[in-house]
Design a protein around this motif. Structure first.
Motif, PDB file in Angstrom:
ATOM      1  N   ALA A   1       0.809  -1.217   0.000  1.00 35.46           N
ATOM      2  CA  ALA A   1       0.000   0.000   0.000  1.00 35.46           C
ATOM      3  C   ALA A   1       0.839   1.261   0.000  1.00 35.46           C
ATOM      4  O   ALA A   1       0.313   2.346  -0.269  1.00 35.46           O
ATOM      5  N   GLN A   2       2.143   1.149   0.309  1.00 36.15           N
ATOM      6  CA  GLN A   2       2.959   2.349   0.382  1.00 36.15           C
ATOM      7  C   GLN A   2       4.413   2.059   0.041  1.00 36.15           C
ATOM      8  O   GLN A   2       4.866   0.911   0.082  1.00 36.15           O
ATOM      9  N   ILE A   3       5.110   3.126  -0.316  1.00 33.42           N
ATOM     10  CA  ILE A   3       6.573   3.101  -0.425  1.00 33.42           C
ATOM     11  C   ILE A   3       7.116   3.437   0.957  1.00 33.42           C
ATOM     12  O   ILE A   3       6.871   4.519   1.488  1.00 33.42           O
ATOM     13  N   ASP A   4       7.844   2.505   1.553  1.00 34.49           N
ATOM     14  CA  ASP A   4       8.347   2.750   2.903  1.00 34.49           C
ATOM     15  C   ASP A   4       9.413   3.844   2.925  1.00 34.49           C
ATOM     16  O   ASP A   4       9.445   4.671   3.839  1.00 34.49           O
ATOM     17  N   GLU A   5      10.256   3.827   1.900  1.00 34.04           N
ATOM     18  CA  GLU A   5      11.301   4.858   1.818  1.00 34.04           C
ATOM     19  C   GLU A   5      11.642   5.100   0.354  1.00 34.04           C
ATOM     20  O   GLU A   5      11.824   4.152  -0.405  1.00 34.04           O
ATOM     21  N   LEU A   6      11.698   6.368  -0.029  1.00 31.34           N
ATOM     22  CA  LEU A   6      12.077   6.747  -1.385  1.00 31.34           C
ATOM     23  C   LEU A   6      13.311   7.626  -1.313  1.00 31.34           C
ATOM     24  O   LEU A   6      13.297   8.677  -0.655  1.00 31.34           O
ATOM     25  N   THR A   7      14.374   7.200  -1.986  1.00 31.48           N
ATOM     26  CA  THR A   7      15.624   7.962  -2.020  1.00 31.48           C
ATOM     27  C   THR A   7      15.886   8.408  -3.447  1.00 31.48           C
ATOM     28  O   THR A   7      15.948   7.579  -4.354  1.00 31.48           O
ATOM     29  N   VAL A   8      16.006   9.707  -3.648  1.00 30.11           N
ATOM     30  CA  VAL A   8      16.289  10.282  -4.953  1.00 30.11           C
ATOM     31  C   VAL A   8      17.691  10.854  -4.948  1.00 30.11           C
ATOM     32  O   VAL A   8      18.037  11.654  -4.066  1.00 30.11           O
ATOM     33  N   THR A   9      18.498  10.461  -5.915  1.00 27.84           N
ATOM     34  CA  THR A   9      19.852  10.983  -6.070  1.00 27.84           C
ATOM     35  C   THR A   9      19.954  11.667  -7.414  1.00 27.84           C
ATOM     36  O   THR A   9      19.687  11.058  -8.454  1.00 27.84           O
TER      37      THR A   9
END
Length: 572
Positions: A540-548
């Protein structure tokens, strides 16, 4: 409804979560698998577990367009073999994806001319209108092939570069629904036979640069006559009859002009380039380049961060086939098929040559894994062109789509018109050919060339547009089942170039990490929408999103619900 969230990470970023009518999370109708089919292609196998289905919506879309190579002129020129590409992008920023198609060309008395390109604006789900005339983007200077799209002047609207025989054409998007030919004033003075091109900031100055792949040294003065098989006195000559041409790189100056930086970039002096992709392949924060060459070694250029490239093709293991021989390589893409966070390279090849999957082992080393990943079992009787990594079934791993058809008129061992391929990724352990049960279009043979992907109907999964040679382009709706959750990220650069090519997003969902990267070029002669798509499966969700970002900036967000499009502007 549109609202904003201020998020804290390495800096403050603007996060906009779009919930308009174009970004819906409702189930879609599922088309049954087609029953009509052509004679089976060699070595076709099927999966009993996949649910990947694409429905042909070409008629409904009103996109009526055919790339013409003028083979009826009977020149038997290698020029007629390349075909054309396709671009999916939102040219007018109305929230709906539009489609652009180069037109090809004609042969005359020792000269060629270009046929008009076409731009189709989407006005409702699966309904397009041609706007070529009002937008002024139709005229073609040359016998055209490819479409490379990016916002090269940083005004928020994507521009279109057309490649082809005789030179380049750059159409600048004016932001008012029209385009202007700025080729001369931009100093893009290349006159060699160009195939694919890739935009990207190669020297790290925040301005987009341009890599242009060149093919063979053909002209009417270098036009040999080659004998065909029995019953056919002539056929198109093979590429080994022609010398290669050097590729070219332009550095953007930031004022709309470009400088030829080929010498300082350190590119190889030859090649027979067909496909090209720009991506941060070694994850060191700059854009590298991989080039598919026809019958000679492919190039993998490692960037030093300042726009000087080192050719590491041989040492990396990506120059040749698993037998140590050069392939006839056409299409290319970069993705993370096994979920280890390292960008892998995928290449489509000529008949009797397996398509090549190069697994990234880190430290600039790759392993040819087509045999162990089940790709060799598909058979080597296809001639592969446009291709894309695409999570078609939204289960989290990236599947593969390939457009196929022969390059000559009278092939002996395989048919001229061939089926495409849909290869389902089974959790990074193996690819399974599910072509036969993936929809009517995939059950039939085509003269396939360019391929682009993008979410045309706003339902969260990626759809496909395919360009053919002397056959109408195809518009394919992704109607795979079961309908799983999804998540889409749009990235806008500020310190980086606005198109954010090379930016990478990693989504952690439970114990899985899914990596997606914005690529320049990729596929063959084509440009796909630059949104990054993640299949959430049942999560149901993205637990953590890291953008570089390619500039070095980094942003981390937590607990983001799936089934939405998130636009992130790079923190300054």
């Amino acid at each position: 409804m549109l609202f904003r969230i201020i998020a804290a990470a390495t800096a403050v970023a603007l996060l906009m979560i779009a919930g308009c009518d174009k970004q819906k999370a409702l189930p879609v109708a599922v088309a049954p698998a087609a029953t009509r089919r052509a004679d089976p292609s060699p070595n076709v196998t099927t999966s009993q577990t996949g649910g990947i289905v694409f429905r042909d919506r070409t008629a409904e879309s009103q996109i009526r367009f055919t790339y013409r190579n003028d083979d009826e002129h009977s020149d038997f020129s290698i020029l007629e073999s390349l075909g054309g590409g396709v671009a999916i992008f939102d040219f007018d920023q109305d929230g709906r994806k539009d489609v652009f198609l180069p037109g090809g060309g004609l042969f005359g008395d020792r000269q060629t001319s270009g046929l008009p390109s076409s731009l189709f604006r989407q006005i409702a789900d699966w309904r397009f209108v041609e706007v070529t005339g009002p937008t002024l983007i139709g005229p073609s200077r040359h016998y055209s092939h490819g479409a490379a799209v990016a916002d090269c002047n940083e005004d928020g609207f994507d521009d279109v570069l057309i490649t082809g025989f005789g030179g380049l054409t750059l159409y600048q998007n004016q932001g008012d629904g029209s385009f202007r030919d700025v080729t001369a004033e931009s100093k893009l003075d290349d006159r060699l036979w160009s195939s694919s091109a890739a935009w990207g900031d190669f020297n790290g100055d925040g301005v987009l640069d341009l890599y242009v792949a060149h093919y063979g040294d053909w002209s009417f003065d270098k036009h040999p006559s080659c004998e065909g098989p029995a019953g056919h006195p002539r056929d198109v000559c093979p590429p080994r009859q022609f010398n290669g041409l050097p590729d070219l790189i332009y550095f953007g100056k930031g004022d709309g002009e470009f400088d030829d930086a080929t010498a300082e970039a350190g590119l190889q002096p030859d090649g027979k380039g067909l496909g090209v992709v720009a991506a941060d392949i070694d994850l060191d924060g700059d854009l590298d380049v991989y080039v598919c060459n026809d019958t000679v070694a492919n190039f993998l250029y490692r960037n030093d961060g300042r726009g000087h490239f080192e050719d590491i093709s041989l040492t990396s293991g990506t120059a040749f086939s698993d037998r140590g021989t050069p392939d006839g390589s056409m299409g290319v893409d970069v993705g993370d098929y096994n979920g280890d966070g390292l960008p892998d390279i995928w290449v489509t090849n000529y008949e009797r040559e397996n398509n090549a999957l190069y697994r990234n082992l880190g430290n600039g080393i790759f392993r040819h894994v087509s045999q162990s990943m089940g790709i060799s079992a598909i058979g080597a009787m296809y001639v592969g062109w446009g291709t894309r990594f695409i999570d078609a079934d939204l289960d989290g791993d990236e599947d593969l789509f390939v457009s196929n058809s022969h390059v000559i008129r009278f092939p002996v061992d395989t048919p001229r018109f061939q089926r495409p391929l849909m290869l389902e990724n089974t959790n990074g352990t193996r690819f399974v050919n599910v072509t036969e049960r993936s929809g009517e279009y995939l059950s039939l043979t085509h003269a396939g060339r360019g391929v682009a992907t993008g979410d045309l109907d706003g339902d969260g999964d990626e759809d496909i547009v395919v360009s053919h040679v002397n056959e109408s382009a195809a518009v394919l709706s992704n109607e795979s089942t079961p309908k799983r959750n999804w998540f889409v990220v749009r990235l806008i650069g500020t310190s980086s170039a606005r198109s954010a090519i090379g930016a990478r997003a990693v989504a952690r969902i439970g114990d899985k990490s899914l990596t997606r990267q914005i690529r320049g070029g990729s596929s063959y002669l084509s440009t796909s929408d630059k949104s990054l798509h993640f299949g959430c499966d049942s999560a149901a969700q993205i637990d953590e999103l890291t953008v570089t970002w390619i500039s070095g900036g980094r942003l981390v967000l937590h607990n983001i619900p799936c089934n939405q499009v998130v636009t992130i502007v790079e923190p300054k």
